[in-house]
Design an enzyme around this catalytic site. Structure first.
Site, PDB file in Angstrom:
ATOM      1  N   CYS A 235     -41.818 -36.376-146.487  1.00  0.00           N
ATOM      2  CA  CYS A 235     -42.885 -36.350-147.478  1.00  0.00           C
ATOM      3  C   CYS A 235     -44.191 -35.975-146.784  1.00  0.00           C
ATOM      4  CB  CYS A 235     -43.019 -37.706-148.161  1.00  0.00           C
ATOM      5  SG  CYS A 235     -44.437 -37.795-149.305  1.00  0.00           S
TER       6      CYS A 235
ATOM      7  N   ILE B 131     -24.550 -13.182-125.814  1.00  0.00           N
ATOM      8  CA  ILE B 131     -24.701 -14.593-125.463  1.00  0.00           C
ATOM      9  C   ILE B 131     -23.381 -15.345-125.565  1.00  0.00           C
ATOM     10  CG2 ILE B 131     -25.800 -16.767-126.181  1.00  0.00           C
ATOM     11  CD1 ILE B 131     -28.184 -15.017-127.132  1.00  0.00           C
TER      12      ILE B 131
ATOM     13  N   HIS C  95     -38.985 -27.412-133.534  1.00  0.00           N
ATOM     14  CA  HIS C  95     -39.365 -27.061-134.899  1.00  0.00           C
ATOM     15  C   HIS C  95     -38.713 -27.970-135.935  1.00  0.00           C
ATOM     16  CE1 HIS C  95     -40.289 -22.722-133.327  1.00  0.00           C
ATOM     17  NE2 HIS C  95     -41.200 -23.620-132.971  1.00  0.00           N
TER      18      HIS C  95
ATOM     19  N   ASP D  28     -30.937 -25.960-136.960  1.00  0.00           N
ATOM     20  CA  ASP D  28     -29.612 -26.038-137.571  1.00  0.00           C
ATOM     21  C   ASP D  28     -28.743 -27.204-137.109  1.00  0.00           C
ATOM     22  OD1 ASP D  28     -28.666 -25.113-135.013  1.00  0.00           O
ATOM     23  OD2 ASP D  28     -29.004 -23.045-135.653  1.00  0.00           O
TER      24      ASP D  28
END
Length: 248
Positions: free
Chosen positions: A126, A235, A118, A101
């Site tokens: 592409c 958290i 990630h 994000d």
């Protein structure tokens, strides 16, 4: 006071973050009670590179999901800002994140210290020629009516510059994450179930090299038994308090 605050104050801290750090920003996790995959198991197909490449319908649905991804409206929360404060205090070595994000960077954390295992949803890639570009440009094509936009350069399949199930991870990124874990004094896993490899294995890497292990998560993880401290508090409340105490 948690022991982790004193350990943070010693510096050389590496933090591994998962989806749980971003839920307060309105981005749902995947495996929790209200997680994306829990509520819609079919959504897992969208995260499979095999299905994405083979099925145009999966790609069309994926582009609609990206168009409305909560990351576009999400703002960094107190936990993201706390890690940026830890960095400004000179106590943070790196944040290794499983999230796509970009909220760590938006919170003010030095982008050079964010290792995105990630990938990022803010860029496209592409699958044929490897060309990358701003996600916003491709989403404008989707808004204009292109259900499955192709690469302008070679006509190949475009996707977000994120790692899907079955897709090879970037070795340079993995190496950077492993080195950060090997040479830190304290390794904190925040908001992650520690069930996805290779990210979860970084805990063992750090522990083997003698780092203190702190796990901050709302549920048990497989690595709790080797942790020096396990914290179950929210958290967004406890991480800012730990950082504030470390900076005193």
């Amino acid at each position: 006071m948690h022991d982790a605050a004193a350990w943070f104050a010693e510096g050389s801290v590496v933090v591994l973050t998962g989806a749980g750090i971003s839920t307060d920003s309105g981005i749902p996790d995947f495996r929790g009670p209200q997680g994306v995959w829990t509520r819609d198991p079919e959504a897992m197909r969208l995260s499979s590179i095999e299905h994405y490449v083979a099925d145009p319908e999966v790609r069309r649905r994926s582009w609609q999901e990206r168009l409305h991804h909560p990351a576009w409206s999400a703002a960094p929360n107190a936990a993201h800002r706390a890690l940026a404060d830890l960095d400004r205090a000179g106590l943070l070595t790196a944040v290794v994140t499983q999230n796509i994000d970009g909220l760590h960077q938006r919170a003010g954390l030095d982008a050079a210290k964010v290792i995105e295992l990630h990938g990022t949803i803010h860029e496209t890639e592409c699958l044929q020629c490897g060309a990358r570009g701003p996600m916003r440009d491709t989403l404008e094509r989707v808004e204009a009516g292109e259900a499955d936009p192709a690469c302008h350069g070679c006509g190949g399949i475009l996707k977000s510059a994120t790692i899907s199930f079955g897709q090879q991870m970037n070795m340079e990124t993995l190496t950077a994450a492993a080195e950060a874990a090997m040479f830190c004094r304290t390794f904190a896993a925040v908001g992650t179930s520690l069930t996805v490899h290779p990210a979860s294995g970084l805990v063992g890497v750090a522990a083997k090299q003698g780092a203190r292990i702190v796990i901050l998560n709302d549920a048990e993880t497989p690595y709790d038994p080797i942790a020096d401290e396990v914290i179950r508090e929210p958290i967004g409340e406890v991480l800012p308090s730990l950082v504030a105490a470390a900076r005193r």
